[in-house]
Write a protein that holds these residues in place. Sequence first.
Motif, PDB file in Angstrom:
ATOM      1  N   MET A 118      34.423  52.278  49.956  1.00 61.10           N
ATOM      2  CA  MET A 118      35.097  52.353  48.626  1.00 61.10           C
ATOM      3  C   MET A 118      36.468  51.201  48.830  1.00 61.10           C
ATOM      4  N   THR A 119      37.081  51.199  50.022  1.00 63.66           N
ATOM      5  CA  THR A 119      38.242  50.470  50.152  1.00 63.66           C
ATOM      6  C   THR A 119      37.774  49.150  50.473  1.00 63.66           C
ATOM      7  N   LEU A 120      36.545  48.983  51.055  1.00 58.55           N
ATOM      8  CA  LEU A 120      36.080  47.496  51.483  1.00 58.55           C
ATOM      9  C   LEU A 120      35.792  46.701  49.960  1.00 58.55           C
ATOM     10  N   ASN A 121      35.261  47.504  49.114  1.00 56.26           N
ATOM     11  CA  ASN A 121      35.081  47.031  47.761  1.00 56.26           C
ATOM     12  C   ASN A 121      36.055  46.724  47.101  1.00 56.26           C
ATOM     13  N   SER A 125      36.966  42.597  46.599  1.00 56.16           N
ATOM     14  CA  SER A 125      36.898  42.192  45.104  1.00 56.16           C
ATOM     15  C   SER A 125      38.074  41.537  44.683  1.00 56.16           C
ATOM     16  N   ILE A 126      39.389  42.116  44.972  1.00 58.07           N
ATOM     17  CA  ILE A 126      40.625  41.520  44.582  1.00 58.07           C
ATOM     18  C   ILE A 126      40.706  40.473  45.258  1.00 58.07           C
ATOM     19  N   PHE A 127      40.504  40.109  46.741  1.00 60.00           N
ATOM     20  CA  PHE A 127      40.769  39.042  47.477  1.00 60.00           C
ATOM     21  C   PHE A 127      39.824  37.863  46.922  1.00 60.00           C
ATOM     22  N   THR A 205      50.158  47.073  48.660  1.00 65.10           N
ATOM     23  CA  THR A 205      50.673  45.727  48.845  1.00 65.10           C
ATOM     24  C   THR A 205      49.667  44.674  48.823  1.00 65.10           C
ATOM     25  N   PHE A 206      48.662  45.055  49.881  1.00 66.88           N
ATOM     26  CA  PHE A 206      47.611  43.944  50.092  1.00 66.88           C
ATOM     27  C   PHE A 206      46.478  44.136  48.718  1.00 66.88           C
ATOM     28  N   GLY A 207      46.456  45.424  48.271  1.00 64.12           N
ATOM     29  CA  GLY A 207      45.086  45.498  47.451  1.00 64.12           C
ATOM     30  C   GLY A 207      45.558  45.368  45.943  1.00 64.12           C
ATOM     31  N   PHE A 208      47.064  45.088  45.822  1.00 62.04           N
ATOM     32  CA  PHE A 208      47.272  44.904  44.561  1.00 62.04           C
ATOM     33  C   PHE A 208      48.484  43.752  44.151  1.00 62.04           C
ATOM     34  N   CYS A 209      49.748  44.148  44.739  1.00 56.84           N
ATOM     35  CA  CYS A 209      50.799  43.150  44.525  1.00 56.84           C
ATOM     36  C   CYS A 209      50.539  41.856  44.909  1.00 56.84           C
ATOM     37  N   ILE A 210      50.178  41.766  46.174  1.00 56.97           N
ATOM     38  CA  ILE A 210      50.037  40.211  46.367  1.00 56.97           C
ATOM     39  C   ILE A 210      49.088  39.565  45.931  1.00 56.97           C
ATOM     40  N   PRO A 211      47.600  39.824  45.717  1.00 51.46           N
ATOM     41  CA  PRO A 211      46.742  39.212  44.976  1.00 51.46           C
ATOM     42  C   PRO A 211      47.026  39.233  43.377  1.00 51.46           C
ATOM     43  N   PHE A 212      47.846  40.078  42.867  1.00 53.16           N
ATOM     44  CA  PHE A 212      48.264  39.958  41.641  1.00 53.16           C
ATOM     45  C   PHE A 212      49.252  38.826  41.302  1.00 53.16           C
ATOM     46  N   MET A 213      50.213  38.745  42.170  1.00 55.86           N
ATOM     47  CA  MET A 213      51.205  37.579  42.100  1.00 55.86           C
ATOM     48  C   MET A 213      50.444  36.182  42.404  1.00 55.86           C
ATOM     49  N   ILE A 240      35.475  34.288  30.892  1.00 53.72           N
ATOM     50  CA  ILE A 240      35.022  34.969  31.851  1.00 53.72           C
ATOM     51  C   ILE A 240      35.892  35.723  32.901  1.00 53.72           C
ATOM     52  N   MET A 241      36.400  34.608  33.610  1.00 53.30           N
ATOM     53  CA  MET A 241      37.306  35.074  34.719  1.00 53.30           C
ATOM     54  C   MET A 241      38.446  35.839  34.460  1.00 53.30           C
ATOM     55  N   SER A 242      38.936  35.488  33.294  1.00 54.20           N
ATOM     56  CA  SER A 242      40.103  36.237  32.669  1.00 54.20           C
ATOM     57  C   SER A 242      39.697  37.657  32.459  1.00 54.20           C
ATOM     58  N   ILE A 243      38.461  37.929  31.905  1.00 54.94           N
ATOM     59  CA  ILE A 243      38.088  39.253  31.699  1.00 54.94           C
ATOM     60  C   ILE A 243      37.800  39.953  32.961  1.00 54.94           C
ATOM     61  N   LEU A 244      37.323  39.199  33.902  1.00 54.99           N
ATOM     62  CA  LEU A 244      36.942  39.699  35.014  1.00 54.99           C
ATOM     63  C   LEU A 244      38.088  40.439  35.892  1.00 54.99           C
ATOM     64  N   ILE A 245      39.164  39.531  35.803  1.00 54.12           N
ATOM     65  CA  ILE A 245      40.181  39.855  36.393  1.00 54.12           C
ATOM     66  C   ILE A 245      41.393  41.106  35.782  1.00 54.12           C
ATOM     67  N   ALA A 246      41.088  40.725  34.242  1.00 49.27           N
ATOM     68  CA  ALA A 246      41.815  41.988  33.489  1.00 49.27           C
ATOM     69  C   ALA A 246      40.999  43.363  33.747  1.00 49.27           C
ATOM     70  N   SER A 247      39.677  43.259  33.849  1.00 44.34           N
ATOM     71  CA  SER A 247      38.835  44.448  34.016  1.00 44.34           C
ATOM     72  C   SER A 247      39.209  45.300  35.406  1.00 44.34           C
ATOM     73  N   PHE A 248      39.442  44.397  36.409  1.00 44.84           N
ATOM     74  CA  PHE A 248      39.970  44.875  37.660  1.00 44.84           C
ATOM     75  C   PHE A 248      41.150  45.522  37.735  1.00 44.84           C
ATOM     76  N   PHE A 249      42.217  45.032  37.223  1.00 45.08           N
ATOM     77  CA  PHE A 249      43.331  45.622  37.143  1.00 45.08           C
ATOM     78  C   PHE A 249      43.788  46.695  36.295  1.00 45.08           C
TER      79      PHE A 249
END
Length: 341
Positions: A118-121, A125-127, A205-213, A240-249
């Motif tokens: 789960m954590t690897l996914n 994914s976000i990276f 931090t590494f799974g959300f904040c830094i990738p988001f910025m 497509i990319m915008s929707i993929l990113i939006a769905s992840f967040f």
Amino acid sequence: MAEQMATTPDYNYDYGNDSTNKSIHSNQAESPEHCKDAACVITVLFNVILFVLGIFGNGAVIWITGFKMNKSVNTTWYLSLALSDFIFCATLFLTVDYMVKNSWTFGLFMCKFSSFAMTLNMYSSIFILAIISMDRCITVKFPVWAQNQRTVQKAYVVVVLVWIMSSLLSIPPAKFREILDITTRVICYNNYENHQKTIVLLRFTFGFCIPFMTIFTCYSVLISKLRTNQISKSTKPYKIMSILIASFFICWLPYQILSVLELGRSEHSDAFKTAQQVSAALASANSCLNPFLYAFMAKDLKKKCYSFLSKIESAIDEETRTAFRATSITNSVDHRNSTAI
């Protein structure tokens, strides 16, 4: 016993956070109740659906990007995303079995591996989404350099590095995963001891904040450049990319927020536990969404003559061709500007 035990309902074991609960032994030593209540049944059905759709959808993307389409930088990114989602979806049968039996029957290794997957996914994914954003930004901002340096071999190296980093970040949560045999049942739980804050903040931090910025910055530059030069006639690949990113967040933000809010809590209200369950289910759903987003964003959606697999291939192939065309046109525009000075 002084161990810190999970208070999150067992059927959400992959996402539960821990707090002190010394009475767990007396509470859990009773005969295990199988999945009978409505919430548990719904959760089981939801995970079964995710398992089937995730295996089929991500398997289709792996087959298309890995064996059917010509190798490119873009197909390498999407192949990595699909592999990550496929691995996680393949472990969902463990969740279903645990929920139905209300007892863990797969041993310590699989208890740890389920958390690791789960954590690897999440990290991989976000990276990859952040790297795709940087790749788009570099392609548009520095077209000449990208045309010369942007190769499939280098993309593979980047993907390998992403998986290594994601694996390293996924080891700590798995390390604190344990099983406990309590008379009539076995539970798989997180025993963070005094490290829960570190694990949660590391993940946030590494799974959300830094990738988001990173993604936000790249897309700001990208949108500005595209509006200035109007280098792409088709905006579908960027959608497509915008929707993929939006769905992840959308899928992961509630889980990340609740994980942070849980720090320091010794007791959890029913509303908070329900919110945890919903956020866990939402996070799981992200792993089977991407293939269907490819399909529904592809051309000729309303025409019944195109198969599901053709739509996936069309969406990814269109993005590859558009990215190449954008690089070529931008390169030409920059060349004309330089000769006019």
